[in-house]
Design a protein around this motif. Structure first.
Motif, PDB file in Angstrom:
ATOM      1  N   ILE A 206       1.414  -2.829   1.954  1.00 18.27           N
ATOM      2  CA  ILE A 206       2.369  -1.799   2.336  1.00 18.27           C
ATOM      3  C   ILE A 206       2.215  -0.631   1.370  1.00 18.27           C
ATOM      4  O   ILE A 206       2.187  -0.817   0.150  1.00 18.27           O
ATOM      5  CB  ILE A 206       3.816  -2.339   2.295  1.00 18.27           C
ATOM      6  N   GLY A 207       2.107   0.573   1.921  1.00 19.13           N
ATOM      7  CA  GLY A 207       1.971   1.781   1.121  1.00 19.13           C
ATOM      8  C   GLY A 207       3.172   2.691   1.277  1.00 19.13           C
ATOM      9  O   GLY A 207       3.781   2.773   2.346  1.00 19.13           O
ATOM     10  N   LEU A 282      -1.446   7.393   2.958  1.00 21.04           N
ATOM     11  CA  LEU A 282      -1.305   7.783   4.359  1.00 21.04           C
ATOM     12  C   LEU A 282      -1.768   6.698   5.310  1.00 21.04           C
ATOM     13  O   LEU A 282      -1.226   6.564   6.414  1.00 21.04           O
ATOM     14  CB  LEU A 282      -2.088   9.073   4.609  1.00 21.04           C
ATOM     15  N   SER A 283      -2.787   5.949   4.923  1.00 15.39           N
ATOM     16  CA  SER A 283      -3.316   4.911   5.816  1.00 15.39           C
ATOM     17  C   SER A 283      -3.970   3.815   4.981  1.00 15.39           C
ATOM     18  O   SER A 283      -4.585   4.092   3.948  1.00 15.39           O
ATOM     19  CB  SER A 283      -4.329   5.510   6.798  1.00 15.39           C
ATOM     20  N   CYS A 324      -9.134  -0.483   1.942  1.00 14.43           N
ATOM     21  CA  CYS A 324      -9.508   0.932   2.022  1.00 14.43           C
ATOM     22  C   CYS A 324      -8.248   1.759   2.232  1.00 14.43           C
ATOM     23  O   CYS A 324      -7.459   1.481   3.140  1.00 14.43           O
ATOM     24  CB  CYS A 324     -10.504   1.169   3.147  1.00 14.43           C
ATOM     25  N   ILE A 325      -8.093   2.774   1.396  1.00 17.85           N
ATOM     26  CA  ILE A 325      -6.864   3.569   1.368  1.00 17.85           C
ATOM     27  C   ILE A 325      -7.223   5.043   1.460  1.00 17.85           C
ATOM     28  O   ILE A 325      -8.132   5.510   0.759  1.00 17.85           O
ATOM     29  CB  ILE A 325      -6.073   3.305   0.066  1.00 17.85           C
ATOM     30  N   VAL A 326      -6.507   5.755   2.308  1.00 17.49           N
ATOM     31  CA  VAL A 326      -6.613   7.211   2.377  1.00 17.49           C
ATOM     32  C   VAL A 326      -5.323   7.781   1.806  1.00 17.49           C
ATOM     33  O   VAL A 326      -4.230   7.520   2.314  1.00 17.49           O
ATOM     34  CB  VAL A 326      -6.833   7.702   3.819  1.00 17.49           C
ATOM     35  N   THR A 327      -5.457   8.544   0.725  1.00 18.88           N
ATOM     36  CA  THR A 327      -4.303   9.179   0.098  1.00 18.88           C
ATOM     37  C   THR A 327      -4.334  10.681   0.368  1.00 18.88           C
ATOM     38  O   THR A 327      -5.160  11.171   1.129  1.00 18.88           O
ATOM     39  CB  THR A 327      -4.298   8.912  -1.413  1.00 18.88           C
ATOM     40  N   SER A 328      -3.459  11.400  -0.282  1.00 18.61           N
ATOM     41  CA  SER A 328      -3.353  12.840  -0.028  1.00 18.61           C
ATOM     42  C   SER A 328      -4.590  13.602  -0.471  1.00 18.61           C
ATOM     43  O   SER A 328      -4.858  14.687   0.052  1.00 18.61           O
ATOM     44  CB  SER A 328      -2.127  13.402  -0.752  1.00 18.61           C
ATOM     45  N   ILE A 370      -7.554   5.203  10.034  1.00 17.84           N
ATOM     46  CA  ILE A 370      -8.766   4.613   9.478  1.00 17.84           C
ATOM     47  C   ILE A 370      -8.991   3.257  10.112  1.00 17.84           C
ATOM     48  O   ILE A 370      -8.042   2.541  10.455  1.00 17.84           O
ATOM     49  CB  ILE A 370      -8.640   4.494   7.938  1.00 17.84           C
ATOM     50  N   ASP A 371     -10.273   2.891  10.303  1.00 19.65           N
ATOM     51  CA  ASP A 371     -10.637   1.575  10.811  1.00 19.65           C
ATOM     52  C   ASP A 371     -12.096   1.308  10.465  1.00 19.65           C
ATOM     53  O   ASP A 371     -12.861   2.245  10.162  1.00 19.65           O
ATOM     54  CB  ASP A 371     -10.413   1.469  12.327  1.00 19.65           C
TER      55      ASP A 371
END
Length: 881
Positions: A206-207, A282-283, A324-328, A370-371
């Motif tokens: 959880i982010g 974000l994802s 895998c995480i996409v941040t700002s 993201i996937d």
């Protein structure tokens, strides 16, 4: 960078949804744009693919979701209807829709269940479950106090649903029972905005909007415990600031944990300082790798199938999933087991592009999807913060296995670094210190003038017999009176003229040990979690510092803080077999020899004692750095006495406490750490003893070689003695982990920045003679430090392969130990419990209660599923399976 979506797309700035090769984003308020990027993966197409427009909504689209089954479906929600679209593999076929549900309301998020026959939607603070057959919701789940921002079904438990909300809590629901299983407390100051499920283990990530990543365990019976809490903003800032040079791959900026390569073309560029104090997550998406090279689709996980059971040997060979995480501002890849940063991509730097400009800068990101669409590739659709632009990028992933910490794979191949292994892969070298032998001492007596002249020993008044006969029969006054006057010989062997064959020591002990230890270790019996017995070692509160079972399981050695050592024999909880006193300080460690006949203790009094397991006086005292002092003879002349004193002045006593001392190389050597020096000693124990000169012992030891660390001191050490191994592992005060190859007499490898504090305990997965393991499993070592989780390291790949947390360790040095089967790891804890971790699940399976003070020591029995724990209250508890 592959391509950019039309500028007018996604007016409401919804998160794009991606399912392998499909991307879905609203083109305008009522039309969905669908892109198939499979042609990009095969290399057939360099132009931007045209979108497939899906028309059917009359009001603004508020949520989108792909199904989880192989027959891919798309669900789209608006206020008027919920539509279901069956996607076709051929782009020229028309995609038709059907109305799944009418007038759902303002939908904020939605998802399919594992069978794709139920859709869960979030409407304000409620979650509604919808089916085709019903005109109204099957169930309404209401527990949140703010808008629901995310919903996911657990792939391992088909009736478990997890939801997150702006109220900063998450809920776990039992859909079959229509009940709330768990609601967390407030997790962070910012709303929870993203979540993802792990298909290998039943974990959920959880982010939050403030850059906090939290991982929870959904396994039945684990009470939804927290597994990790990571500050991604701090992690990203540390990764980008700790490397003055960044690896550049065709213009893209990538920071690897495996080191850095020289920058080509833009070597003078400075690091961009775009990392803000807070990075919104974000994802999130879990990524998986091919386990079998013969199976090209092996990276695709199967929903609903739990992860394959594995022990210490399997966590080395299995490729761990990545988070895998996409941040700002960045894209981050974490190892799901060890939680180490594998790579960190700064999106403010230019990256390679498929367009004519050949480079692209993404900048700050406002929303993302993201996937995974390949065995080592992620695809992401990110929306710019200040522009109406959505970019589609591919993200190549890196694996952890086979890589060396501190270097990338190309550097390792070029340097041709020799692998290290607990089990030797080569013979002893010609100049190896492990070939050293200690010769028996030769006593040379002084020769007088009379001896030289006659060649015979000169008799003095002290050496002449008192009578004229060489042998004198005893009068018998010291013997007990004879009670039996005549006893006939009834031995059949003597009557028949046969000699009785004497049994060896091992043969005499074998029947007794076989009654105690029957068969091999039963790995299927389960973990030792049931309290079966206890023993109070001292009536006053005395800390049990260290516990160690003998290799044959016949005894348990206890190092105590009251300057004594204890040995318990089976049954261990009945009585103390032997006590060892003689140290002037608390005992740090107490170790057995391989044949379980000797013990060695290391103390804070700067001495190490060698004992027989039956007790008595120490057989050998190690208190000088270079070896034993020569015995001073009273009748020696002045020249010999002066020479002895000069040699003794060079052989100084230990100036630091001995943190650890043990037998090494199957009892051939003694390994010892004091200060910043690791010393290897050879020793000799003489069975003969002069009854007149009882102070003069024939036992001695001598320094073979030593190694000095760059750190101020060693804090812990471990080595294998049950079989021949060349390696010794030491923890230093600089928070490093150093591996010494004693065969080559070199520092083979150093793990840097292992913990936030120096490690105080090291355990090697040594196994036992009753529990064989694969040879690769012995290369797993574990380290523990205060205020830090336990970390597992692979000596072959030189990586951190797993992180275990949950216990409390902030002040005391709590011991850790592997089980003989290699499936479990035990540790003490300061909350009056011992924790038993299952390496196959990556979390603790039981908290062992029974102590009234902090648990400081643990030990596994080598032949039974039996665990012994010691604490500050001088009590030892025993747990069985």
């Amino acid at each position: 960078h592959l391509f950019s979506l039309p500028l007018h797309a996604n007016p409401k700035r919804l998160d794009p949804i991606i399912c392998r090769d499909w991307i879905a984003v609203p083109l305008d308020k009522t039309v969905i744009g669908l892109w198939n990027i499979s042609d990009f993966n095969t290399g057939h197409f360099k132009a931007k693919p045209p979108p497939i427009e899906l028309n059917g909504h009359e009001k603004e689209i508020t949520a989108l979701s792909f199904s989880s089954s192989k027959t891919l479906s798309l669900a789209s929600a608006s206020k008027d209807k919920l539509l279901l679209w069956k996607l076709k593999t051929e782009s020229f076929q028309e995609i038709k829709s059907e109305v799944f549900y009418s007038s759902p309301g303002e939908v904020s998020c939605l998802c399919f269940n594992n069978k794709d026959n139920v859709i869960a939607i979030g409407i304000e603070t409620q979650i509604q479950l919808l089916t085709r057959q019903s005109n109204k919701p099957v169930a309404i789940l209401d527990a949140h106090r703010s808008m629901v921002t995310g919903i996911k079904y657990c792939p391992h438990y088909s009736s478990t649903l997890v939801s997150i909300s702006d109220d900063r809590t998450f809920c776990v629901w039992d859909v079959s029972g229509m009940s709330l299983l768990y609601q967390s407390s407030i997790l962070s100051p910012a709303p929870l905005i993203s979540l993802s499920m792990n298909f290998i283990n039943s974990h959920v990530a959880i982010g939050s909007a403030d850059g906090s990543l939290k991982i929870f365990d959904l396994t039945d019976g684990h009470d939804f415990r927290a597994l990790a809490d990571i500050d991604i903003a701090l992690l990203v800032k540390k990764e980008l600031s700790s490397r003055p040079q960044l690896e550049t791959d065709s213009g893209s900026t990538v920071v690897h944990k495996f080191g850095r390569k020289p920058i080509q073309g833009s070597g003078n560029d400075e690091i961009s300082a775009h990392v803000q104090s807070s990075e919104s997550i974000l994802s999130i998406q879990y990524a998986y790798f091919i386990q079998d090279q013969n199976d090209s689709t092996g990276w695709i996980p199967s929903p609903g199938i739990p992860g394959i059971s594995s022990g210490a040997s399997d966590i080395m060979t299995e490729k761990s999933p990545s988070i895998c995480i996409v941040t700002s501002n960045t894209c981050v890849q974490l190892d799901a087991r060890s939680l180490q940063v594998l790579q960190c991509i700064d999106m403010h730097r230019s990256i390679k592009s498929c367009s004519f400009s050949e480079s692209k800068t993404i900048g700050s990101i406002a929303f993302a999807g993201i996937d995974q669409n390949g065995p080592q590739q992620m695809i992401a659709a990110v929306g710019a913060l200040f522009e109406k632009r959505i970019d589609v990028i591919t993200w190549p992933l890196c694996e952890t296995n086979g890589m060396k910490l501190g270097q990338c794979s190309a550097d390792i191949d070029s340097l041709n670094i020799e692998d290290i292994s607990i089990i030797p892969t080569s013979a002893l070298s010609d100049k190896s210190p492990l070939k050293s032998e200690i010769l028996p001492s030769l006593t040379v007596k002084a020769i007088t003038k009379g001896d030289i002249a006659t060649g015979k020993k000169k008799l003095t008044a002290m050496s002449q017999p008192l009578t004229f006969k060489s042998k004198i029969k005893s009068s018998g006054y010291t013997q007990a009176p004879r009670m039996t006057m005549f006893k006939p010989e009834t031995s059949k062997t003597k009557l028949l003229g046969m000699e009785k064959v004497s049994l060896t020591t091992s043969a005499r002990q074998k029947p007794a040990l076989s009654r105690i230890l029957k068969g091999n270790y039963d790995a299927q019996a389960g973990p030792p979690i049931e309290l079966c017995d206890s023993l109070i070692t001292e009536h006053q509160a005395t800390a049990v510092i260290n516990l160690k079972f003998a290799g044959d399981g016949s005894g348990l050695a206890c190092a105590m803080s009251n300057k004594t050592g204890l040995v318990l024999k089976a049954p261990f909880s009945k009585q103390i077999f032997c006590s060892f006193t003689g140290h002037d300080g608390g005992i740090n460690t107490m170790q057995w020899s391989n044949d379980s006949s000797l013990l060695i203790t290391a103390s804070k009094d700067k001495k190490a004692f060698l004992w027989s397991k039956t007790g008595g006086d120490p057989l050998l005292i190690l208190n000088h750095t270079k070896g034993s002092l020569p015995q001073i003879d009273t009748f020696r002349n002045a020249n010999q006495t002066g020479l002895t004193k000069s040699k003794s002045s060079e052989n100084k006593t230990f100036d630091k406490e001995i943190k650890h001392c043990q037998f090494f190389f199957m009892d051939k050597f003694i390994l010892l750490i004091h200060g910043s020096i690791l010393s290897l000693y050879k020793y000799s124990l003489s069975p003969e003893r002069d009854e007149i000169k009882r102070y003069a012992s024939g036992n001695r030891y001598k320094l073979v070689t030593s190694w000095e660390s760059d750190s101020s001191c060693f804090t812990a050490s471990a080595a294998v003695n049950s079989f021949m191994s060349y390696l010794a592992v030491c923890a230093t005060s600089a928070r490093n982990l150093e591996v010494y190859d004693l065969n080559r007499s070199v520092l083979a490898h150093s793990f840097t920045d292992c913990h936030t504090r120096p490690a105080h305990s090291i355990a090697i997965n040594e196994g036992s003679r009753y529990a064989p393991q694969p040879s690769e499993a012995h290369n797993v070592i574990a380290t523990s430090a205060q205020t830090d989780p336990i970390k597992l390291w692979d000596l072959r790949s030189k990586n951190n392969i797993q992180t275990l947390q949950g216990h409390l360790n902030s002040a005391h040095a709590c011991q850790i130990a592997f089980s003989p089967c290699g499936n479990y790891l035990a540790t003490g804890s300061e909350n009056k419990m011992a924790y038993l971790y299952d390496l196959r699940k990556g979390t603790y399976i039981e908290r062992l209660r029974g102590h009234t003070e902090a648990v400081t020591s643990v030990a596994f029995h080598p032949a039974y599923p039996l665990l012994a724990t010691g604490s500050l209250d001088s009590k030892i508890k025993f747990y069985k399976s």
